[in-house]
Design an enzyme around this catalytic site. Structure first.
Site, PDB file in Angstrom:
ATOM      1  N   GLU A   1       0.432  -3.284  -0.383  1.00  0.00           N
ATOM      2  CA  GLU A   1      -0.344  -2.504  -1.346  1.00  0.00           C
ATOM      3  C   GLU A   1      -0.709  -1.132  -0.801  1.00  0.00           C
ATOM      4  O   GLU A   1      -0.920  -0.968   0.411  1.00  0.00           O
ATOM      5  CB  GLU A   1      -1.636  -3.221  -1.765  1.00  0.00           C
ATOM      6  CG  GLU A   1      -1.459  -4.317  -2.783  1.00  0.00           C
ATOM      7  CD  GLU A   1      -1.333  -5.680  -2.148  1.00  0.00           C
ATOM      8  OE1 GLU A   1      -1.045  -6.652  -2.877  1.00  0.00           O
ATOM      9  OE2 GLU A   1      -1.506  -5.781  -0.925  1.00  0.00           O
ATOM     10  N   THR A   2      -0.781  -0.181  -1.709  1.00  0.00           N
ATOM     11  CA  THR A   2      -1.288   1.167  -1.464  1.00  0.00           C
ATOM     12  C   THR A   2      -2.330   1.436  -2.534  1.00  0.00           C
ATOM     13  O   THR A   2      -2.107   1.126  -3.714  1.00  0.00           O
ATOM     14  CB  THR A   2      -0.161   2.201  -1.556  1.00  0.00           C
ATOM     15  OG1 THR A   2       0.818   1.918  -0.544  1.00  0.00           O
ATOM     16  CG2 THR A   2      -0.683   3.619  -1.368  1.00  0.00           C
TER      17      THR A   2
END
Length: 282
Positions: free
Chosen positions: A50-51
């Site tokens: 995830e970002t």
């Protein structure tokens, strides 16, 4: 598309007291003026599970708003990005409206985060789907895991946004031995849990596979543990407080705490350490 400018950026290691042995999340601390395509492009580039992008909240109840992207798409909620982003926001000088809690706004709603002794914990959001898996989906998972039906002690939807399902095996050893063929479940978001021997530091071993999000195996998954924690503590299949280990097959050493309050609220806790701090041109 706006002209690139340097924005504060951090990478935070979550769910391990040993830096670089947990699950990293990339955090852009000023996501204003960024479009969805730009956010998704960066998430593909970082290639982390995830970002996230921190934005001003749209409600007075929240301290900030968070958008969460996997390499393939946006999630309404995710656990380790919630804790990692809260740590980055605090490290960047964020001041919570309330001394005892941080309130994150995301697509799934408001999520409360508490600070503890060297850890952060989030309140598990409500599940959007629960109950036993249907036979056809369970059989696909069993086939992908390369096991027989009799080895599945229990199974459940534990979906709080990403689409999680889980199967329970007898032992942590069985979970760690899985060699899944994810081509058989290319859109799945699924986990496996099994018990460690009595007296171990951790009660359960968890593995989570997310081919549907472009993440074959997640080193440590807060959202899955949140949904599983709600299921196990509510049914009495696990004590109100227990610990989960995750990531061993990936060379990680995640340790995730689960605690169910008397009112049924399940808290998911772990360490969160800023390992990279600087700026990113976006």
């Amino acid at each position: 598309m706006t002209m690139p400018r340097t924005r504060p950026f951090m990478q935070v290691d979550v769910f391990s007291t040993i830096p670089y042995r947990g699950n990293p999340v990339a955090v852009v601390l000023d996501g204003t003026d960024l479009g969805e395509e730009e956010m998704q492009g960066l998430a593909r580039w970082t290639n982390l599970s995830e970002t996230t992008f921190v934005l001003p909240p749209t409600t007075e109840e929240a301290d900030y708003r968070l958008r969460i992207f996997t390499p393939q798409g946006e999630l309404p909620f995710a656990g380790h990005p919630t804790l990692g982003s809260a740590r980055a926001w605090l490290d960047d000088g964020g001041k919570p409206r309330h001394a005892d809690r941080i309130v994150q706004e995301c697509a799934a709603g408001l999520v409360t985060v508490r600070r503890g002794d060297g850890t952060l914990s989030f309140a598990a959001p409500p599940r959007v789907r629960d109950g036993a898996l249907d036979d056809a989906y369970l059989e696909r998972i069993i086939a992908a895991f390369g096991i027989t039906r009799d080895r599945v002690l229990a199974h459940q939807w534990v979906d709080n946004g990403p689409g999680w399902a889980v199967v329970r095996l007898a032992t942590a050893e069985e979970v760690l031995a899985l060699e899944p063929d994810l081509s058989l479940i290319p859109t799945a978001m699924v986990g496996a849990i099994g018990a460690h021997p009595e007296g171990s530091e951790h009660h359960l071993e968890m593995r989570t596979f997310a081919p549907g999000a472009g993440v074959p195996e997640d080193p440590a998954c807060g959202s899955m543990n949140a949904g599983v924690g709600q299921w196990l503590t509510a049914t009495g299949a696990a004590p109100s407080t227990y610990r989960v280990s995750q990531g061993a097959r990936l060379g990680r050493a995640a340790s995730i705490g689960i605690n169910a309050d008397a009112d049924g609220t399940v808290w998911v806790s772990g360490a969160a350490t800023v390992c990279v701090r600087g700026g990113i041109a976006l």
